[in-house]
Design a protein around this motif. Structure first.
Motif, PDB file in Angstrom:
ATOM      1  N   ALA A 189      37.608   2.017  15.645  1.00  0.00           N
ATOM      2  CA  ALA A 189      38.397   3.037  16.175  1.00  0.00           C
ATOM      3  C   ALA A 189      37.399   4.208  16.917  1.00  0.00           C
ATOM      4  O   ALA A 189      37.618   4.861  17.652  1.00  0.00           O
ATOM      5  CB  ALA A 189      39.171   3.909  15.169  1.00  0.00           C
ATOM      6  N   THR A 209      44.882   0.327  11.673  1.00  0.00           N
ATOM      7  CA  THR A 209      44.864  -1.238  12.379  1.00  0.00           C
ATOM      8  C   THR A 209      45.207  -2.158  11.655  1.00  0.00           C
ATOM      9  O   THR A 209      45.066  -1.915  10.253  1.00  0.00           O
ATOM     10  CB  THR A 209      43.467  -1.367  12.907  1.00  0.00           C
ATOM     11  OG1 THR A 209      43.366  -2.597  13.653  1.00  0.00           O
ATOM     12  CG2 THR A 209      42.311  -1.348  11.845  1.00  0.00           C
ATOM     13  N   PHE A 216      45.093  -0.685  17.683  1.00  0.00           N
ATOM     14  CA  PHE A 216      45.186   0.428  16.834  1.00  0.00           C
ATOM     15  C   PHE A 216      46.548   1.221  17.192  1.00  0.00           C
ATOM     16  O   PHE A 216      46.937   1.444  18.382  1.00  0.00           O
ATOM     17  CB  PHE A 216      43.710   1.584  17.177  1.00  0.00           C
ATOM     18  CG  PHE A 216      42.678   1.095  16.746  1.00  0.00           C
ATOM     19  CD1 PHE A 216      42.381   1.096  15.446  1.00  0.00           C
ATOM     20  CD2 PHE A 216      42.064   0.263  17.709  1.00  0.00           C
ATOM     21  CE1 PHE A 216      41.025   0.374  15.222  1.00  0.00           C
ATOM     22  CE2 PHE A 216      40.670  -0.194  17.579  1.00  0.00           C
ATOM     23  CZ  PHE A 216      40.217  -0.262  16.061  1.00  0.00           C
TER      24      PHE A 216
END
Length: 271
Positions: A189, A209, A216
């Motif tokens: 991320a 996720t 995501f």
């Protein structure tokens, strides 16, 4: 003088050595000397690894990131102390591992995996006495490559239009990480930056996720009427991903004096 110490069971010990001088008993230098008789670590010892990122089994390879791995020493009596030579770590796949270290006298050992061999799937294995794997061994890590601007952002409120979010509701946003060939890829991320043009009208939920960093998901929660834009960009280049920025319009309930207008497609307008 030399002597040999033989232990019969695991545990902390203190060896006290004294000397008599002028009818006075005193400890010699470094006495008492504390040591720990180790147990016999077995396959109930536990391996864990985490990059500290989201997801925590993914490790960026460019620039090379790290994952901290830990071995909790256990034997038939439970948690105990051991020696690094009791364990044999292996890495299969791109990257390398560091030597064992301990900060608690051998109750746990730490080592680092470094993703310095490019992207790919990595297996971390720790065996006890060179033979049997311990708990959680092998652990699979993913050395990831940087995502590209072909990655896509989609936010949908489930309303008509999908960019409008009633006050107190939310819009589901999905970010799909793609490579230069528009193929799904594993990322973390923190490869992306998430920025709202204004925070006055809502906020973003934590990013999650479920497929090891290929996609995501998160939500924009509407708290005040107004418009904002969500820009998702690559952290390294600051370039926006595809379909970013996404418009997010928080709406309030229409007033009773709203009007409806009907028009005919024909002429003259029928009565």
């Amino acid at each position: 003088f030399e002597f040999t110490f033989t232990h019969s069971q695991a545990g902390q010990l203190a060896i006290l050595t004294t000397v008599w001088f002028n009818n006075t008993q005193s400890n010699v230098q470094f006495s008492p000397f504390t040591l720990y008789a180790t147990g016999q670590p077995d396959t109930t010892s536990i391996l864990t690894c985490s990059s500290g990122l989201n997801p925590n089994k993914n490790v960026p390879s460019n620039p090379p990131g790290t994952a901290l791995c830990s071995v909790e020493v256990r034997d038939p009596s439970g948690v105990n102390k051991g020696l690094s030579l009791h364990f044999n770590p292996y890495v299969f796949g791109p990257g390398s591992i560091s030597p064992f270290t301990t900060q608690d006298g051998g109750s746990t050992f730490q080592f680092y995996y470094t993703a310095d061999g490019g992207p790919g799937t990595v297996s971390i294995i720790v065996n006890v006495f060179q033979i049997d794997p311990i708990v959680n061994s092998p652990i699979e890590l993913l050395a990831t490559a940087p995502p590209t601007t072909r990655s896509t952002l989609l936010c949908d409120s489930g309303q008509n239009p999908s960019t409008n979010i009633p006050l107190g509701n939310s819009s589901l946003c999905v970010l799909q990480a793609l490579d230069d060939a528009s193929q799904p890829m594993h990322t973390v991320a923190s490869d992306f930056d998430f920025v709202l043009s204004t925070a006055s009208y809502g906020y973003l939920s934590p990013i999650e996720t479920a497929d090891k960093g290929k996609t995501f998901t998160f939500r924009f929660y509407a708290v005040a009427a107004g418009s904002t834009y969500l820009d998702v960009s690559l952290g390294v280049t600051n370039s926006s991903v595809t379909h970013s920025p996404a418009a997010l319009h928080t709406t309030s309930l229409p007033a009773a004096y709203s009007v409806i207008v009907c028009k005919s497609r024909h002429y003259p307008i029928p009565n």
